[in-house]
Design a protein around this motif. Structure first.
Motif, PDB file in Angstrom:
ATOM      1  N   ASP A   1     -40.892  -2.499  49.759  1.00 47.88           N
ATOM      2  CA  ASP A   1     -39.475  -2.216  49.486  1.00 47.88           C
ATOM      3  C   ASP A   1     -38.975  -2.915  48.216  1.00 47.88           C
ATOM      4  O   ASP A   1     -37.850  -2.668  47.779  1.00 47.88           O
ATOM      5  CB  ASP A   1     -38.598  -2.676  50.661  1.00 47.88           C
ATOM      6  CG  ASP A   1     -38.918  -1.933  51.944  1.00 47.88           C
ATOM      7  OD1 ASP A   1     -38.918  -0.690  51.914  1.00 47.88           O
ATOM      8  OD2 ASP A   1     -39.152  -2.604  52.974  1.00 47.88           O
ATOM      9  N   ALA A   2     -39.774  -3.794  47.634  1.00 44.29           N
ATOM     10  CA  ALA A   2     -39.314  -4.637  46.520  1.00 44.29           C
ATOM     11  C   ALA A   2     -38.830  -3.812  45.326  1.00 44.29           C
ATOM     12  O   ALA A   2     -37.820  -4.150  44.710  1.00 44.29           O
ATOM     13  CB  ALA A   2     -40.411  -5.609  46.090  1.00 44.29           C
ATOM     14  N   GLU A   3     -39.521  -2.745  44.989  1.00 41.76           N
ATOM     15  CA  GLU A   3     -39.120  -1.952  43.824  1.00 41.76           C
ATOM     16  C   GLU A   3     -37.751  -1.291  44.054  1.00 41.76           C
ATOM     17  O   GLU A   3     -36.905  -1.296  43.164  1.00 41.76           O
ATOM     18  CB  GLU A   3     -40.173  -0.894  43.493  1.00 41.76           C
ATOM     19  CG  GLU A   3     -39.851  -0.152  42.203  1.00 41.76           C
ATOM     20  CD  GLU A   3     -40.953   0.808  41.783  1.00 41.76           C
ATOM     21  OE1 GLU A   3     -40.718   1.546  40.812  1.00 41.76           O
ATOM     22  OE2 GLU A   3     -42.041   0.820  42.408  1.00 41.76           O
ATOM     23  N   ASP A   4     -37.537  -0.738  45.253  1.00 45.49           N
ATOM     24  CA  ASP A   4     -36.229  -0.141  45.559  1.00 45.49           C
ATOM     25  C   ASP A   4     -35.121  -1.194  45.503  1.00 45.49           C
ATOM     26  O   ASP A   4     -34.040  -0.944  44.965  1.00 45.49           O
ATOM     27  CB  ASP A   4     -36.240   0.516  46.945  1.00 45.49           C
ATOM     28  CG  ASP A   4     -36.986   1.835  46.982  1.00 45.49           C
ATOM     29  OD1 ASP A   4     -37.055   2.526  45.935  1.00 45.49           O
ATOM     30  OD2 ASP A   4     -37.497   2.193  48.068  1.00 45.49           O
ATOM     31  N   ILE A   5     -35.377  -2.367  46.081  1.00 44.08           N
ATOM     32  CA  ILE A   5     -34.381  -3.446  46.065  1.00 44.08           C
ATOM     33  C   ILE A   5     -34.090  -3.865  44.627  1.00 44.08           C
ATOM     34  O   ILE A   5     -32.931  -3.979  44.226  1.00 44.08           O
ATOM     35  CB  ILE A   5     -34.879  -4.648  46.896  1.00 44.08           C
ATOM     36  CG1 ILE A   5     -34.969  -4.273  48.372  1.00 44.08           C
ATOM     37  CG2 ILE A   5     -33.966  -5.857  46.692  1.00 44.08           C
ATOM     38  CD1 ILE A   5     -35.712  -5.276  49.227  1.00 44.08           C
ATOM     39  N   PHE A   6     -35.150  -4.102  43.855  1.00 40.53           N
ATOM     40  CA  PHE A   6     -35.012  -4.513  42.458  1.00 40.53           C
ATOM     41  C   PHE A   6     -34.163  -3.509  41.677  1.00 40.53           C
ATOM     42  O   PHE A   6     -33.218  -3.883  40.979  1.00 40.53           O
ATOM     43  CB  PHE A   6     -36.404  -4.646  41.831  1.00 40.53           C
ATOM     44  CG  PHE A   6     -36.398  -4.823  40.346  1.00 40.53           C
ATOM     45  CD1 PHE A   6     -36.093  -6.053  39.775  1.00 40.53           C
ATOM     46  CD2 PHE A   6     -36.693  -3.758  39.503  1.00 40.53           C
ATOM     47  CE1 PHE A   6     -36.092  -6.211  38.391  1.00 40.53           C
ATOM     48  CE2 PHE A   6     -36.695  -3.916  38.128  1.00 40.53           C
ATOM     49  CZ  PHE A   6     -36.385  -5.145  37.566  1.00 40.53           C
TER      50      PHE A   6
ATOM     51  N   VAL B   1     -37.378 -10.976  43.457  1.00 35.85           N
ATOM     52  CA  VAL B   1     -37.226 -10.122  44.643  1.00 35.85           C
ATOM     53  C   VAL B   1     -38.469 -10.248  45.525  1.00 35.85           C
ATOM     54  O   VAL B   1     -38.360 -10.438  46.745  1.00 35.85           O
ATOM     55  CB  VAL B   1     -36.962  -8.650  44.248  1.00 35.85           C
ATOM     56  CG1 VAL B   1     -37.045  -7.731  45.466  1.00 35.85           C
ATOM     57  CG2 VAL B   1     -35.609  -8.507  43.565  1.00 35.85           C
ATOM     58  N   CYS B   2     -39.653 -10.186  44.926  1.00 33.64           N
ATOM     59  CA  CYS B   2     -40.893 -10.323  45.702  1.00 33.64           C
ATOM     60  C   CYS B   2     -40.970 -11.686  46.389  1.00 33.64           C
ATOM     61  O   CYS B   2     -41.338 -11.782  47.566  1.00 33.64           O
ATOM     62  CB  CYS B   2     -42.115 -10.115  44.816  1.00 33.64           C
ATOM     63  SG  CYS B   2     -42.330  -8.407  44.282  1.00 33.64           S
ATOM     64  N   GLU B   3     -40.632 -12.728  45.647  1.00 30.99           N
ATOM     65  CA  GLU B   3     -40.697 -14.082  46.184  1.00 30.99           C
ATOM     66  C   GLU B   3     -39.764 -14.261  47.379  1.00 30.99           C
ATOM     67  O   GLU B   3     -40.072 -15.010  48.314  1.00 30.99           O
ATOM     68  CB  GLU B   3     -40.327 -15.076  45.078  1.00 30.99           C
ATOM     69  CG  GLU B   3     -40.341 -16.514  45.496  1.00 30.99           C
ATOM     70  CD  GLU B   3     -39.920 -17.437  44.356  1.00 30.99           C
ATOM     71  OE1 GLU B   3     -39.519 -18.571  44.665  1.00 30.99           O
ATOM     72  OE2 GLU B   3     -39.974 -17.028  43.189  1.00 30.99           O
ATOM     73  N   ASN B   4     -38.629 -13.577  47.366  1.00 31.37           N
ATOM     74  CA  ASN B   4     -37.619 -13.731  48.416  1.00 31.37           C
ATOM     75  C   ASN B   4     -37.550 -12.517  49.342  1.00 31.37           C
ATOM     76  O   ASN B   4     -36.546 -12.340  50.046  1.00 31.37           O
ATOM     77  CB  ASN B   4     -36.254 -13.988  47.778  1.00 31.37           C
ATOM     78  CG  ASN B   4     -36.237 -15.303  47.046  1.00 31.37           C
ATOM     79  OD1 ASN B   4     -36.334 -16.360  47.660  1.00 31.37           O
ATOM     80  ND2 ASN B   4     -36.147 -15.247  45.725  1.00 31.37           N
ATOM     81  N   ILE B   5     -38.578 -11.711  49.381  1.00 34.77           N
ATOM     82  CA  ILE B   5     -38.548 -10.464  50.147  1.00 34.77           C
ATOM     83  C   ILE B   5     -38.243 -10.720  51.623  1.00 34.77           C
ATOM     84  O   ILE B   5     -37.599  -9.904  52.287  1.00 34.77           O
ATOM     85  CB  ILE B   5     -39.857  -9.643  49.962  1.00 34.77           C
ATOM     86  CG1 ILE B   5     -39.638  -8.177  50.382  1.00 34.77           C
ATOM     87  CG2 ILE B   5     -41.019 -10.272  50.710  1.00 34.77           C
ATOM     88  CD1 ILE B   5     -38.771  -7.391  49.462  1.00 34.77           C
TER      89      ILE B   5
ATOM     90  N   ARG C   1     -31.585  -9.896  39.155  1.00 30.87           N
ATOM     91  CA  ARG C   1     -32.751 -10.493  39.802  1.00 30.87           C
ATOM     92  C   ARG C   1     -34.010  -9.938  39.142  1.00 30.87           C
ATOM     93  O   ARG C   1     -34.083  -8.748  38.867  1.00 30.87           O
ATOM     94  CB  ARG C   1     -32.796 -10.147  41.291  1.00 30.87           C
ATOM     95  CG  ARG C   1     -31.545 -10.484  42.067  1.00 30.87           C
ATOM     96  CD  ARG C   1     -31.489 -11.940  42.420  1.00 30.87           C
ATOM     97  NE  ARG C   1     -30.305 -12.195  43.246  1.00 30.87           N
ATOM     98  CZ  ARG C   1     -29.716 -13.346  43.316  1.00 30.87           C
ATOM     99  NH1 ARG C   1     -30.171 -14.373  42.640  1.00 30.87           N
ATOM    100  NH2 ARG C   1     -28.667 -13.521  44.068  1.00 30.87           N
ATOM    101  N   SER C   2     -34.977 -10.795  38.898  1.00 32.69           N
ATOM    102  CA  SER C   2     -36.249 -10.320  38.355  1.00 32.69           C
ATOM    103  C   SER C   2     -37.064  -9.727  39.500  1.00 32.69           C
ATOM    104  O   SER C   2     -36.844 -10.032  40.680  1.00 32.69           O
ATOM    105  CB  SER C   2     -37.023 -11.473  37.705  1.00 32.69           C
ATOM    106  OG  SER C   2     -37.495 -12.371  38.702  1.00 32.69           O
ATOM    107  N   TYR C   3     -38.019  -8.887  39.145  1.00 28.79           N
ATOM    108  CA  TYR C   3     -38.884  -8.296  40.156  1.00 28.79           C
ATOM    109  C   TYR C   3     -39.644  -9.402  40.894  1.00 28.79           C
ATOM    110  O   TYR C   3     -39.787  -9.354  42.124  1.00 28.79           O
ATOM    111  CB  TYR C   3     -39.852  -7.296  39.510  1.00 28.79           C
ATOM    112  CG  TYR C   3     -40.765  -6.630  40.510  1.00 28.79           C
ATOM    113  CD1 TYR C   3     -40.276  -5.676  41.391  1.00 28.79           C
ATOM    114  CD2 TYR C   3     -42.111  -6.969  40.572  1.00 28.79           C
ATOM    115  CE1 TYR C   3     -41.109  -5.070  42.323  1.00 28.79           C
ATOM    116  CE2 TYR C   3     -42.946  -6.362  41.493  1.00 28.79           C
ATOM    117  CZ  TYR C   3     -42.444  -5.419  42.368  1.00 28.79           C
ATOM    118  OH  TYR C   3     -43.274  -4.837  43.293  1.00 28.79           O
TER     119      TYR C   3
END
Length: 191
Positions: free
Chosen positions: A16-21, A41-45, A36-38
């Protein structure tokens, strides 16, 4: 609760990270949300919850996201909450808030805060306006690095009692001292 039974919230996964980003950053240009950087977002998924709607064909349409950031048992913050404009009004935002509040309850968090420019929406969900200085952990962790620190136009809101402790930084928010200008002295050259 979502009015559409096909709308469901669930914990985000790395997929889901790309959609959130993309969604969060689509609203960062005007300052609605912080960029937010990609990688961030990944780090805090694991903080994020996403909401999807199932189509009749069984596909999942990404509608929005939100995150619950834990400061400690005394305070959590709902942040980065956004529903795509074309899907607003379907109950997706309510579904997200309900899921994030349930998560806070599972962690036995006493108080949940958020900062918003649409306080009426969150008031109907049980949040009330609060003094931002009553949440020094939030201010210390995030606001100190925000480009709008001294010109913030967001309303602090809280559900539950205001926290009476801080664990991350000073218990009071440090405000810059304003310089007092004497206009008469400037005109006459005297002090």
């Amino acid at each position: 609760m979502a009015s559409d039974p096909n709308i469901r919230a669930h914990k985000a996964r790395l997929q889901d990270a790309e959609d959130i980003f993309n969604l969060v950053n689509s609203l960062s240009g005007d300052g609605t949300l912080l960029r937010r950087s990609y990688a961030e977002v990944c780090e805090n998924i694991r903080d994020f919850t996403v909401v999807h709607r199932a189509t009749p064909e069984g596909e999942q349409t990404f509608l929005g996201c939100g995150a619950l950031h834990l400061y400690g048992p005394h305070l959590a913050e709902i942040r980065s909450i956004v529903v795509k404009p074309e899907y607003r009004g379907l109950g997706a935002g309510d579904e997200l808030i309900e899921a994030l509040m349930h998560e806070a309850e599972e962690h036995e968090v006493v108080s949940v805060c958020l900062f918003t420019r649409i306080p009426d929406y969150f008031a109907h969900l049980g949040f009330r306006e609060a003094d931002r200085d009553a949440m020094p952990d939030k201010i210390y962790k995030d606001c100190q690095t925000c480009p709008r620190l001294y010109a913030c136009d967001e309303i602090a809101m809280v559900k539950g009692p205001l926290p009476n402790i801080a664990v991350l930084g000073p218990k009071t928010v440090q405000r810059p001292e304003l310089v007092q200008i004497n206009p008469v002295a400037q005109l006459t050259g005297t002090r």
